[in-house]
Write a protein that holds these residues in place. Structure first.
Motif, mmCIF file in Angstrom:
data_model
loop_
_atom_site.group_PDB
_atom_site.id
_atom_site.type_symbol
_atom_site.label_atom_id
_atom_site.label_comp_id
_atom_site.label_asym_id
_atom_site.label_seq_id
_atom_site.Cartn_x
_atom_site.Cartn_y
_atom_site.Cartn_z
ATOM 1 N N GLN A 1 0.832 -1.204 0.000
ATOM 2 C CA GLN A 1 0.000 0.000 0.000
ATOM 3 C C GLN A 1 0.871 1.261 0.000
ATOM 4 O O GLN A 1 0.596 2.222 -0.709
ATOM 5 N N MET B 1 -2.249 8.852 -14.350
ATOM 6 C CA MET B 1 -1.263 9.900 -14.039
ATOM 7 C C MET B 1 -0.484 10.316 -15.284
ATOM 8 O O MET B 1 0.477 11.070 -15.199
ATOM 9 N N ARG C 1 -5.086 2.763 -13.209
ATOM 10 C CA ARG C 1 -4.753 3.740 -12.159
ATOM 11 C C ARG C 1 -3.405 4.387 -12.445
ATOM 12 O O ARG C 1 -3.249 5.602 -12.309
ATOM 13 N N ALA C 2 -2.442 3.563 -12.847
ATOM 14 C CA ALA C 2 -1.120 4.117 -13.160
ATOM 15 C C ALA C 2 -1.198 5.029 -14.387
ATOM 16 O O ALA C 2 -0.609 6.106 -14.416
ATOM 17 N N LYS D 1 -3.212 17.752 -8.097
ATOM 18 C CA LYS D 1 -4.146 18.830 -7.740
ATOM 19 C C LYS D 1 -5.080 19.194 -8.888
ATOM 20 O O LYS D 1 -5.413 20.358 -9.106
ATOM 21 N N GLN E 1 -7.669 2.796 6.328
ATOM 22 C CA GLN E 1 -7.688 1.322 6.385
ATOM 23 C C GLN E 1 -7.466 0.835 7.805
ATOM 24 O O GLN E 1 -8.040 -0.172 8.226
ATOM 25 N N LEU F 1 2.699 6.479 -7.082
ATOM 26 C CA LEU F 1 1.723 7.425 -7.635
ATOM 27 C C LEU F 1 2.080 8.858 -7.253
ATOM 28 O O LEU F 1 1.335 9.793 -7.542
ATOM 29 N N MET G 1 -11.223 2.082 -1.360
ATOM 30 C CA MET G 1 -11.734 2.989 -2.384
ATOM 31 C C MET G 1 -12.333 2.186 -3.528
ATOM 32 O O MET G 1 -11.850 1.097 -3.848
ATOM 33 N N LEU H 1 -4.098 -2.393 -5.130
ATOM 34 C CA LEU H 1 -5.162 -1.394 -5.213
ATOM 35 C C LEU H 1 -5.480 -0.929 -3.796
ATOM 36 O O LEU H 1 -5.202 -1.640 -2.827
ATOM 37 N N PHE H 2 -6.086 0.253 -3.670
ATOM 38 C CA PHE H 2 -6.489 0.736 -2.359
ATOM 39 C C PHE H 2 -7.853 0.116 -2.036
ATOM 40 O O PHE H 2 -8.855 0.453 -2.663
ATOM 41 N N GLN I 1 0.460 12.411 2.807
ATOM 42 C CA GLN I 1 -0.740 12.048 2.033
ATOM 43 C C GLN I 1 -1.028 10.564 2.149
ATOM 44 O O GLN I 1 -2.182 10.155 2.282
ATOM 45 N N GLU J 1 -7.602 9.179 -7.166
ATOM 46 C CA GLU J 1 -6.829 9.568 -5.989
ATOM 47 C C GLU J 1 -5.576 10.386 -6.315
ATOM 48 O O GLU J 1 -5.417 11.510 -5.829
ATOM 49 N N ALA J 2 -4.688 9.828 -7.105
ATOM 50 C CA ALA J 2 -3.415 10.516 -7.349
ATOM 51 C C ALA J 2 -3.571 11.771 -8.224
ATOM 52 O O ALA J 2 -3.009 12.813 -7.889
ATOM 53 N N GLN K 1 -5.150 14.281 -5.679
ATOM 54 C CA GLN K 1 -4.358 14.614 -4.494
ATOM 55 C C GLN K 1 -2.949 15.078 -4.833
ATOM 56 O O GLN K 1 -2.403 15.957 -4.183
ATOM 57 N N VAL K 2 -2.337 14.446 -5.839
ATOM 58 C CA VAL K 2 -0.934 14.749 -6.142
ATOM 59 C C VAL K 2 -0.827 15.851 -7.195
ATOM 60 O O VAL K 2 -0.120 16.831 -7.014
#
Ligand SMILES: Nc1ncnc2c1ncn2[C@@H]1O[C@H](COP(=O)(O)OP(=O)(O)O)[C@@H](O)[C@H]1O
Ligand SMILES: [Mg+2]
Lengths: 210, 259
Positions: free
Chosen positions: A110, B172, B168-169, B126, A132, A117, B111, B107-108, A123, B119-120, B123-124
Motif C-alpha cells: 500500500q 497519471m 490507475r497508473a 491537484k 484502512q 503514484l 476505495m 489497489l487501495f 498524504q 486519488e493521485a 491529491q498529487v
C-alpha cells in the motif's frame, strides 16, 4: 423518584468523564502510535516506556498518584482535571498499542503503490493508511471504550459524585439495594448504546470487503 | 541510420550496484530504454529483476551508479563512488513520469475502482475531479471495466484488479511504465486479459519495462529482451533474437527450462 434524579446527575458526571477522556485519548493515542513507530530511536523508546508504564500499573494507582502525589510537588489540579488527566494518559496508552498494531497490519504494498503514484508520506498516511487502519482497529477500540464506561466508576475514590458513588451513598443512607440495580441498568444502557454505535461504524467501514 | 538525440532516451542506468546487507544483488547493470521501446526483463527467480525495477523508481536505493530519467539525474556517484540522490521533492518530480504495476496489484481496498483512479491525479497533481473523471472513464473503458467503476476491489477477480491497477497508473499520464511480474499472481486463465491490455499499450508506443515469465508475451510484444542472472545482464538484444536464438549458454539453459 428523587433517587433517580440524583442518579441521573451522577450519570452526567460519568458521561462527562467518559466523553472528554475519549476525545483526548484517541488522537493522543494515534500520536503515541506514530511516535512508537518513529524511526527516531529516542522518540520510539520514550513512547515504549510511556506505554509500558501506563499499561503496567493499575489505573487506580495512577488516579491516586495524580490526585495525591502531584499536589505534594506543588501541582494543584481541580478534581475533575486530575481525574481526566489520569484517564486520558492511561487510555491513550492502550489506544496507542491498538493503533500501532493496526498500522503495522497494512501491507508494504500500500505504501509502495502510493509512493509510485507520487504521494507524499503525509498524504499516504492520511488518505491510504489511516482509513484502512480504522477498519482494523474498530473492534478493539470498541472493547476499550466499553471498558472506559465502567472504569469511570474508579473516580469514586476521588470523592466525585459519579453514578456509582451516588448509588452507594443512597444505599448507605436508606438501606435499600435498589440504587445498585438502577446503576447496573444505567451502565448497561450506556454500553448497549456504544455496542450498537460501533456495530454501525464497523458496518460502514467494512462495506468494502464484500 | 537512426539519429538518436538525447531526448529519445527515457531511462539510462549506468553501472548500478545494489546490495542487501552483505549480499550484492545488482552487480553493475547498464541499460538504456528509448522512447516507445518495450523491454522485457527475464531471468530466474532471485536474480534481481524486481530489485532492478524497484531501483528505477526509488522503492529501493542503489549503492553506486547513475540513474537518469528523461535526461534528469535521479542519483549519481560522488567522489567516493557512492550514489547520492537528489532531494525527496526533486525525486518525486523526476519520477512523476513513471508508473508502476505490481505483482500483487496493490489497489487501495477502501476505495472504489473510480476512487482508485482519481486519488493521485486529484491529491498529487491537484487536478479538478470533474476534469479527471472523463479521462478515468476512458481508461476504464479501454481496460474493459467501465461498468465496474463503483465496485470495491475485493469484489473483482485478480485479472480485473490488475487491469484497474494499470488504469490507475495510466491516469497519471506517465511516459514510462514499469511492470513487475503483472501476471504472476493470477490464475492461468486470467493472465490473457492482462497481457492483452499490455499489448495494446505497447501498440500505442508506451515506453515499458516489463519483468515477466511470459515468454510468448516477451517475444511478441517486446522490442527488446534483457536476460538477467546473478545480478548481471547476461544477454540482451531484439526480442525474437534473444528468445528464439540465444547466444549465451546460460540464456539457452534458462529458456529451455521455461518451455
Ligand atoms: N528487501 C530485501 N532485503 C534483503 N534481501 C532482499 C530484499 N529484496 C530482495 N532481496 C534478495 O535479493 C535477491 C533478488 O531478489 P529479487 O530482485 O526479488 O529477484 P527476482 O525479482 O529476480 O526474483 C533475492 O535473493 C532476494 O532474497
Ligand atoms: Mg521478482
Amino acid at each position: 423518584m428523587h433517587t433517580v434524579v440524583l442518579m441521573l446527575e451522577g450519570t452526567q458526571v460519568t458521561l462527562q468523564i467518559f466523553f472528554i477522556t475519549l476525545i483526548f485519548s484517541l488522537p493522543l493515542g494515534l500520536l503515541a502510535a506514530f511516535g512508537r513507530l518513529s524511526s527516531l530511536k529516542l522518540v520510539s523508546r520514550f513512547m515504549e516506556f510511556y506505554i509500558w508504564l501506563m499499561r503496567g500499573t493499575p489505573l487506580m494507582l495512577q488516579l491516586l498518584f495524580v490526585y495525591f502525589a502531584l499536589p505534594m510537588v506543588g501541582i494543584m489540579l481541580p478534581d475533575l482535571v486530575a481525574a481526566l488527566l489520569a484517564f486520558t494518559l492511561n487510555y491513550a496508552a492502550y489506544f496507542a498499542e491498538i493503533f500501532r498494531a493496526g498500522i503495522q497490519s497494512i501491507s508494504k504494498g500500500q505504501y509502495e503503490a502510493a509512493k509510485t503514484l507520487g504521494m507524499t508520506h503525509k498524504q499516504t498516511m492520511r488518505r491510504i493508511i489511516i482509513p484502512q487502519m480504522i477498519r482494523y482497529v474498530l473492534p478493539p477500540v470498541s472493547n476499550e471504550t466499553i471498558n472506559l464506561v465502567k472504569d469511570t466508576s474508579l473516580i469514586y475514590i476521588l470523592a466525585m459524585n459519579d453514578l456509582l458513588r451516588v448509588a452507594r451513598t443512597i444505599v448507605q443512607r436508606e438501606f435499600d439495594m435498589t440504587p445498585f440495580v438502577v446503576a447496573a441498568v444505567f451502565y448497561l444502557i450506556m454500553t448497549a448504546v456504544l455496542t450498537w454505535g460501533f456495530k454501525k461504524l464497523e458496518a460502514y467501514y467494512g462495506k468494502y470487503d464484500k | 541510420m537512426e539519429n538518436m538525440t538525447n531526448n529519445d532516451v527515457m531511462l539510462r542506468l549506468t553501472q548500478i550496484h545494489k546490495r542487501f546487507g552483505d549480499l550484492e544483488i545488482l552487480k553493475g547493470i547498464n541499460l538504456e530504454l528509448k522512447k516507445g521501446e518495450v523491454m522485457a526483463v527475464i531471468g530466474p527467480s532471485g536474480s534481481g529483476k524486481s530489485t532492478l525495477l524497484r531501483c528505477i523508481n526509488r522503492l529501493e536505493e542503489i549503492d553506486s551508479g547513475k540513474i537518469e530519467i528523461k535526461g534528469r539525474v535521479l542519483a549519481q556517484n560522488n567522489g567516493e563512488n557512492v550514489a547520492e540522490y537528489v532531494s525527496e521533492k526533486e525525486s518525486r518530480n523526476i519520477l512523476s513520469c513513471t508508473g508502476m504495476v505490481f505483482q500483487q496489484f496493490n489497489l487501495f481496498p477502501h476505495m472504489t475502482v473510480m476512487q482508485n483512479l482519481l486519488e493521485a491525479p486529484v491529491q498529487v497533481q491537484k487536478r479538478k475531479k470533474e476534469e479527471v473523471i472523463p479521462e478515468a472513464e476512458a481508461l476504464l473503458k479501454k481496460v474493459g471495466l467501465l461498468e465496474k467503476k463503483d465496485w470495491y476491489p475485493s469484489r473483482l477477480s485478480g485479472g480485473q484488479q490488475q487491469r484497474v491497477a494499470i488504469a490507475r497508473a495510466l491516469c497519471m499520464k506517465p511516459d514510462i511504465m514499469l511492470f513487475d511480474e503483472p501476471t504472476s499472481a493470477l490464475d492461468p486463465e486470467l493472465t490473457g486479459e492482462v497481457l492483452k491490455t499490455m499489448r495494446e499499450l505497447a501498440d500505442e508506443h508506451m515506453t515499458m519495462m516489463v519483468v515477466t515469465h511470459e515468454m510468448n508475451f516477451a517475444r511478441e510484444a517486446a522490442s527488446h529482451v534483457v536476460f538477467v542472472e546473478g545480478g548481471v545482464i547476461v544477454e540482451e538484444g531484439p526480442a525474437r533474437q534473444v528468445i528464439d536464438n540465444p547466444q549465451e549458454e546460460r540464456t539457452q539453459a534458462f529458456l529451455k527450462n521455461m518451455l
